[in-house]
Write a protein that holds these residues in place. Sequence first.
Motif, mmCIF file in Angstrom:
data_model
loop_
_atom_site.group_PDB
_atom_site.id
_atom_site.type_symbol
_atom_site.label_atom_id
_atom_site.label_comp_id
_atom_site.label_asym_id
_atom_site.label_seq_id
_atom_site.Cartn_x
_atom_site.Cartn_y
_atom_site.Cartn_z
ATOM 1 N N ILE A 21 0.850 -1.257 0.034
ATOM 2 C CA ILE A 21 -0.330 -0.358 -0.322
ATOM 3 C C ILE A 21 0.701 1.747 -0.046
ATOM 4 O O ILE A 21 0.519 2.476 -0.435
ATOM 5 N N GLU A 22 1.585 0.914 0.711
ATOM 6 C CA GLU A 22 3.064 2.694 1.157
ATOM 7 C C GLU A 22 3.955 2.705 -0.642
ATOM 8 O O GLU A 22 3.673 3.547 -0.968
ATOM 9 N N GLN A 23 4.142 1.241 -0.445
ATOM 10 C CA GLN A 23 5.005 1.438 -2.234
ATOM 11 C C GLN A 23 3.899 2.249 -3.154
ATOM 12 O O GLN A 23 4.665 2.549 -4.433
ATOM 13 N N ALA A 24 2.964 1.719 -3.857
ATOM 14 C CA ALA A 24 1.438 1.924 -4.627
ATOM 15 C C ALA A 24 1.709 3.980 -4.689
ATOM 16 O O ALA A 24 2.239 4.735 -5.102
ATOM 17 N N ALA A 25 1.790 3.897 -3.075
ATOM 18 C CA ALA A 25 0.922 5.517 -2.670
ATOM 19 C C ALA A 25 2.816 6.577 -3.443
ATOM 20 O O ALA A 25 2.840 7.348 -3.685
ATOM 21 N N ASP A 26 4.223 5.811 -2.860
ATOM 22 C CA ASP A 26 4.890 6.603 -3.445
ATOM 23 C C ASP A 26 5.154 6.573 -4.196
ATOM 24 O O ASP A 26 5.978 7.556 -4.561
ATOM 25 N N ALA A 27 4.825 5.272 -5.638
ATOM 26 C CA ALA A 27 5.395 5.421 -6.665
ATOM 27 C C ALA A 27 4.154 6.536 -7.247
ATOM 28 O O ALA A 27 5.187 7.340 -8.394
ATOM 29 N N ILE A 28 3.124 6.479 -6.880
ATOM 30 C CA ILE A 28 2.482 7.630 -7.673
ATOM 31 C C ILE A 28 2.467 8.974 -7.107
ATOM 32 O O ILE A 28 2.390 9.562 -7.921
ATOM 33 N N ALA A 29 2.390 9.039 -5.396
ATOM 34 C CA ALA A 29 3.284 10.943 -5.329
ATOM 35 C C ALA A 29 4.827 10.913 -5.770
ATOM 36 O O ALA A 29 3.985 12.325 -6.435
ATOM 37 N N THR A 30 5.476 9.794 -6.606
ATOM 38 C CA THR A 30 6.512 10.429 -7.325
ATOM 39 C C THR A 30 6.022 10.426 -8.872
ATOM 40 O O THR A 30 6.756 11.785 -9.574
ATOM 41 N N ALA A 31 4.998 10.282 -9.268
ATOM 42 C CA ALA A 31 4.656 10.215 -10.417
ATOM 43 C C ALA A 31 4.399 12.023 -10.574
ATOM 44 O O ALA A 31 5.065 11.718 -11.586
ATOM 45 N N PHE A 32 3.526 11.812 -9.414
ATOM 46 C CA PHE A 32 2.801 13.555 -9.589
ATOM 47 C C PHE A 32 4.268 14.296 -8.753
ATOM 48 O O PHE A 32 4.044 15.653 -10.062
ATOM 49 N N ILE A 150 -1.331 -5.254 -4.649
ATOM 50 C CA ILE A 150 -1.880 -5.397 -3.992
ATOM 51 C C ILE A 150 -3.220 -6.821 -3.276
ATOM 52 O O ILE A 150 -4.168 -6.531 -3.644
ATOM 53 N N ALA A 151 -2.586 -7.544 -2.704
ATOM 54 C CA ALA A 151 -3.476 -8.834 -3.417
ATOM 55 C C ALA A 151 -3.983 -9.187 -1.260
ATOM 56 O O ALA A 151 -3.635 -9.200 -0.744
ATOM 57 N N PHE A 152 -5.418 -8.787 -1.929
ATOM 58 C CA PHE A 152 -6.493 -9.738 -0.629
ATOM 59 C C PHE A 152 -6.438 -10.911 -1.046
ATOM 60 O O PHE A 152 -6.866 -11.935 -1.786
ATOM 61 N N PRO A 153 -5.819 -11.814 0.428
ATOM 62 C CA PRO A 153 -7.201 -13.715 0.274
ATOM 63 C C PRO A 153 -8.012 -13.663 0.279
ATOM 64 O O PRO A 153 -8.832 -14.738 1.861
#
Length: 190
Positions: A21-32, A150-153
């Motif tokens: 979740i944090e990795q995805a947020a970091d990637a998106i923030a970096t893109a912006f 981000i995979a839920f079981p």
Amino acid sequence: MDQKIAQVREYLTYMKEMPEIEQAADAIATAFETGHLLASAGNGGSASNADQLIGEFIGRLNYNRGPYGAISFPGPAGMTAVGNDFGYDQVFARQAKALLKKGDVFVGYSTSGNSPNVIEAVRAAKSNGATTVGLCGTDGQLRHEVDIAIAFPMTDPQMMEEAHLFVTHIICELVEKRVTANDPTAYRVH
């Protein structure tokens, strides 16, 4: 009802152990922060979650601020044109191929993890050098195709969509907080 409450508790507990979740947020923030684009797509309820992600960045979540470069794939004309001419599995991939490049991020939503059009979009985005994120279950191909899964079981599609929406808001909050920290014109409204 008790079973539903138990499921909600289970996925909330599971999310505590999800660095993705944090990795995805970091990637998106970096893109912006670097002037790049965020794109997203999904089918049915997942399309609504994909639109929600984009809406929070074009509009706002907790801060008044400028809009961020974000788009959900595709509009009705694009979907029907591409679906008719190239097949439904290409409706998102054609836009990903046309619009995304290195530094951009694509987020694909699929409760089954096997939506061919989402998987094809991930492949197209990756071929252009974009970072890919998948919100899915632990079953299915999508989690193996993306850079950040981000995979839920879980197997219940409704619970999965609810979990995806919850995570979408967490990602939006993390991204907005980080990006607005360097924006002197932004101010918190909620």
